[in-house]
Motif scaffolding. Structure first.
Motif, PDB file in Angstrom:
ATOM      1  N   CYS A   1       7.516  20.341   0.959  1.00 19.44           N
ATOM      2  CA  CYS A   1       6.994  19.506  -0.134  1.00 19.44           C
ATOM      3  C   CYS A   1       6.690  18.110   0.378  1.00 19.44           C
ATOM      4  N   CYS A   2       5.638  17.481  -0.183  1.00 19.49           N
ATOM      5  CA  CYS A   2       5.270  16.112   0.199  1.00 19.49           C
ATOM      6  C   CYS A   2       5.009  15.277  -1.053  1.00 19.49           C
ATOM      7  N   VAL A   3       5.525  14.034  -1.037  1.00 19.03           N
ATOM      8  CA  VAL A   3       5.328  13.075  -2.120  1.00 19.03           C
ATOM      9  C   VAL A   3       5.068  11.713  -1.476  1.00 19.03           C
ATOM     10  N   ASN A   4       4.104  10.961  -2.024  1.00 15.98           N
ATOM     11  CA  ASN A   4       3.886   9.632  -1.459  1.00 15.98           C
ATOM     12  C   ASN A   4       4.656   8.585  -2.252  1.00 15.98           C
ATOM     13  N   ALA A   5       4.656   7.340  -1.759  1.00 21.30           N
ATOM     14  CA  ALA A   5       5.437   6.271  -2.375  1.00 21.30           C
ATOM     15  C   ALA A   5       4.898   5.865  -3.738  1.00 21.30           C
ATOM     16  N   SER A   6       3.692   6.321  -4.098  1.00 24.35           N
ATOM     17  CA  SER A   6       3.135   6.074  -5.429  1.00 24.35           C
ATOM     18  C   SER A   6       3.530   7.163  -6.419  1.00 24.35           C
ATOM     19  N   GLY A   7       4.132   8.251  -5.918  1.00 28.72           N
ATOM     20  CA  GLY A   7       4.535   9.353  -6.787  1.00 28.72           C
ATOM     21  C   GLY A   7       3.560  10.512  -6.813  1.00 28.72           C
ATOM     22  N   ASP A   8       2.470  10.437  -6.051  1.00 26.53           N
ATOM     23  CA  ASP A   8       1.513  11.540  -5.977  1.00 26.53           C
ATOM     24  C   ASP A   8       2.095  12.651  -5.103  1.00 26.53           C
ATOM     25  N   THR A   9       1.775  13.896  -5.440  1.00 31.96           N
ATOM     26  CA  THR A   9       2.305  15.029  -4.680  1.00 31.96           C
ATOM     27  C   THR A   9       1.178  15.883  -4.112  1.00 31.96           C
ATOM     28  N   ILE A  10       1.509  16.606  -3.090  1.00 32.07           N
ATOM     29  CA  ILE A  10       0.647  17.631  -2.509  1.00 32.07           C
ATOM     30  C   ILE A  10       1.268  18.965  -2.925  1.00 32.07           C
ATOM     31  N   PRO A  11       0.458  19.973  -3.275  1.00 38.06           N
ATOM     32  CA  PRO A  11       1.071  21.261  -3.640  1.00 38.06           C
ATOM     33  C   PRO A  11       2.000  21.759  -2.525  1.00 38.06           C
TER      34      PRO A  11
ATOM     35  N   CYS B   1       7.865  13.955   3.588  1.00 31.46           N
ATOM     36  CA  CYS B   1       7.836  15.412   3.542  1.00 31.46           C
ATOM     37  C   CYS B   1       9.231  15.939   3.815  1.00 31.46           C
ATOM     38  N   ASP B   2       9.546  17.031   3.159  1.00 30.66           N
ATOM     39  CA  ASP B   2      10.843  17.660   3.378  1.00 30.66           C
ATOM     40  C   ASP B   2      10.664  19.155   3.290  1.00 30.66           C
ATOM     41  N   GLU B   3      11.507  19.857   3.983  1.00 35.01           N
ATOM     42  CA  GLU B   3      11.461  21.313   3.899  1.00 35.01           C
ATOM     43  C   GLU B   3      12.862  21.845   3.688  1.00 35.01           C
ATOM     44  N   THR B   4      12.911  22.968   3.044  1.00 38.79           N
ATOM     45  CA  THR B   4      14.182  23.641   2.858  1.00 38.79           C
ATOM     46  C   THR B   4      13.953  25.120   3.054  1.00 38.79           C
ATOM     47  N   GLY B   5      14.972  25.823   3.471  1.00 37.43           N
ATOM     48  CA  GLY B   5      14.842  27.248   3.740  1.00 37.43           C
ATOM     49  C   GLY B   5      15.842  28.057   2.946  1.00 37.43           C
ATOM     50  N   PHE B   6      15.452  29.268   2.665  1.00 35.98           N
ATOM     51  CA  PHE B   6      16.292  30.205   1.943  1.00 35.98           C
ATOM     52  C   PHE B   6      16.351  31.498   2.737  1.00 35.98           C
ATOM     53  N   GLY B   7      17.541  31.972   3.022  1.00 33.09           N
ATOM     54  CA  GLY B   7      17.707  33.219   3.758  1.00 33.09           C
ATOM     55  C   GLY B   7      17.954  34.384   2.823  1.00 33.09           C
TER      56      GLY B   7
ATOM     57  N   LYS C   1       0.839  -1.195   0.000  1.00 32.18           N
ATOM     58  CA  LYS C   1       0.000   0.000   0.000  1.00 32.18           C
ATOM     59  C   LYS C   1       0.880   1.254   0.000  1.00 32.18           C
ATOM     60  N   PRO C   2       1.453   1.642  -1.147  1.00 34.33           N
ATOM     61  CA  PRO C   2       2.344   2.797  -1.168  1.00 34.33           C
ATOM     62  C   PRO C   2       1.631   4.147  -1.078  1.00 34.33           C
ATOM     63  N   HIS C   3       0.349   4.208  -1.428  1.00 31.23           N
ATOM     64  CA  HIS C   3      -0.343   5.499  -1.490  1.00 31.23           C
ATOM     65  C   HIS C   3      -0.490   6.230  -0.154  1.00 31.23           C
TER      66      HIS C   3
END
Length: 115
Positions: free
Chosen positions: A97-107, A58-64, A51-53
């Motif tokens: 950013c978030c991506v699931n194991a099926s390759g679907d993304t959340i904006p 999630c990962d975050e990155t910052g820019f100063g 059940k990859p879906h």
């Protein structure tokens, strides 16, 4: 500096990657290994192998508002990555950013902190 490096061939200089303070002190091999042991146990317990879906990363990155330092640091020869604590700035943009194991993304979620 040349004489010091000649006496210590096990050292080299590299440009360090920036990390925030919590990651500098928390990203140890032991803590990373413990995370994956816990993750594997939950993965098996909840029968997620087929059940990859529902599995998201999630990962975050910052820019100063200040350019990244290009200063070099001394480290052991052969190290792939060297880290230094990130300097705080007044303005900061964070992208999550978030991506699931099926390759679907959340904006992506973008935050501006204008200090």
């Amino acid at each position: 500096m040349r004489a010091f490096k000649a006496r210590h061939p096990e050292l080299t200089s590299q440009t360090a990657d920036s990390l925030d303070k919590a990651r500098v002190h928390g990203a140890t091999p032991e803590s990373i290994g413990a995370f994956f042991q816990l993750y594997k146990a939950l993965y098996v317990k909840h029968n997620l192998e087929e059940k990859p879906h529902p599995i998201y990363n999630c990962d975050e990155t910052g820019f100063g508002d200040e350019p990244r330092s290009r200063e070099k640091v001394l480290c052991q020869t052969g190290r792939k990555h060297v880290y230094q604590q990130q300097q705080t700035t007044k303005e900061h943009i964070t992208v999550h950013c978030c991506v699931n194991a099926s390759g679907d993304t959340i904006p992506p979620f973008i935050m501006w902190d204008l200090g």
